[in-house]
Design an enzyme around this catalytic site. Structure first.
Site, PDB file in Angstrom:
ATOM      1  N   LYS A   1     -23.083 -65.087  29.023  1.00  0.00           N
ATOM      2  CA  LYS A   1     -24.130 -64.138  29.426  1.00  0.00           C
ATOM      3  C   LYS A   1     -24.815 -63.545  28.197  1.00  0.00           C
ATOM      4  CE  LYS A   1     -26.392 -61.291  32.213  1.00  0.00           C
ATOM      5  NZ  LYS A   1     -26.745 -60.120  31.425  1.00  0.00           N
TER       6      LYS A   1
ATOM      7  N   GLU B   1     -33.208 -64.985  26.491  1.00  0.00           N
ATOM      8  CA  GLU B   1     -34.185 -64.167  27.216  1.00  0.00           C
ATOM      9  C   GLU B   1     -35.037 -63.346  26.248  1.00  0.00           C
ATOM     10  OE1 GLU B   1     -33.414 -60.133  29.527  1.00  0.00           O
ATOM     11  OE2 GLU B   1     -32.581 -61.837  30.626  1.00  0.00           O
TER      12      GLU B   1
END
Length: 292
Positions: free
Chosen positions: A164, A171
């Protein structure tokens, strides 16, 4: 299945609702009594039948540590604790070791989906022993998006949060690229409708993505983003990604630059640019702008 859920904020509250819609029982605890189903962690644990699964969705760091510490005194051998917050993977290894000494399993789970997760599902990356993951699997299946993809047993303890973390680093870089392209399009006189250029990219281009869709949504709300200040915070995972890259000698120039761009966004008057202006003036006599 029954699940205890600790932390019912923006993410946790919607997760509770999605899991319930899938037919499972969720007993939630939050420091805000208006959100909670029970009034204490002790009551939460007592309300669940063994072997218990308790999922923690609280801020990383001290809040997670104190919650894990308290639950470690309340849970029993064979129970499983899931950390679904944004903890650092090194904390996962520590928590797993502490809980294992009491016979309690531990699973770390990176969760992505934000405010859209209730309807669209949450992307899940989890780490831990297979037998512990199996006890949580019905909840993973309830939370994930419809279809074949959207969740993964990434590896041993820590793998979920590490995956993550890298996801969030990517991102950062993707958002930075869209932002830079948008600024350049806004700058030139020849492009008269930047918003529609962005919208046109949503179909048939190699840069189409959900982030691009969200960018178009934002431009529909505020075409030139005039209502916003150019200030961007960082959650910490971008920093951890860069630190991990240094530890492993992996070059991450795009992700690192996107993190530093966020730091720059918080400066109204760049100290670095003051020095650069001073040096240009010293060696080349270039003009400087003085404060008014």
């Amino acid at each position: 299945m029954e699940l205890g859920l600790v932390g019912l904020g923006k993410m946790g509250g919607n997760m509770r609702e999605r899991i319930r819609r899938a037919g499972h029982t969720v007993i939630g605890y939050d420091r805000n009594p208006d959100l909670a189903d029970v009034q204490s962690l002790n009551e939460l644990v007592d309300s669940l039948k063994g072997p218990r699964v308790v999922w923690v969705m609280v801020p990383a760091g001290a809040a997670t540590q104190s919650t894990v510490d308290e639950l470690s005194e309340l849970l029993s051998p064979g129970d499983v604790l899931v950390d679904g917050g944004n903890s650092r993977w090194t904390d996962d290894e520590k928590h797993a070791e502490e809980l294992a000494a009491k016979g309690i399993g531990f699973v770390d789970c990176g969760v992505s989906g934000g405010v859209w997760g209730l309807e669209n599902g949450y992307a899940l990356m989890y780490g831990g022993a297979a037998e512990d993951v199996a006890k949580v699997q019905p909840i993973f299946d309830a939370l994930k998006p419809e279809g074949e993809f959207g969740s993964v047993h990434a590896g041993k303890v820590g793998a979920g949060h590490f995956a993550k973390m890298v996801h969030n680093g990517i991102e950062y870089a993707m958002m930075q690229a869209y932002a830079e392209g948008w600024e350049l399009l806004e700058k030139v006189d020849s492009v008269t409708d930047v918003r529609e250029v962005f919208r046109s990219w949503q179909e048939g281009t190699v840069i189409r993505s959900w982030l691009l869709d969200l960018a178009v949504n934002a431009l529909d709300d505020d075409e030139h983003l005039e209502k916003l200040r150019g200030f961007a915070a960082d959650s910490g995972e971008g920093r951890w990604t860069v630190e991990a890259a240094i530890d492993n000698a992996v070059p991450l120039p795009a992700i690192t630059a996107s993190l530093f761009a966020r730091f720059a966004s918080r400066q109204d008057d760049s100290p670095q640019m003051k020095m650069i202006a001073a040096l240009r003036n010293q060696f080349g006599g270039h003009a400087v702008e003085n404060k008014k």
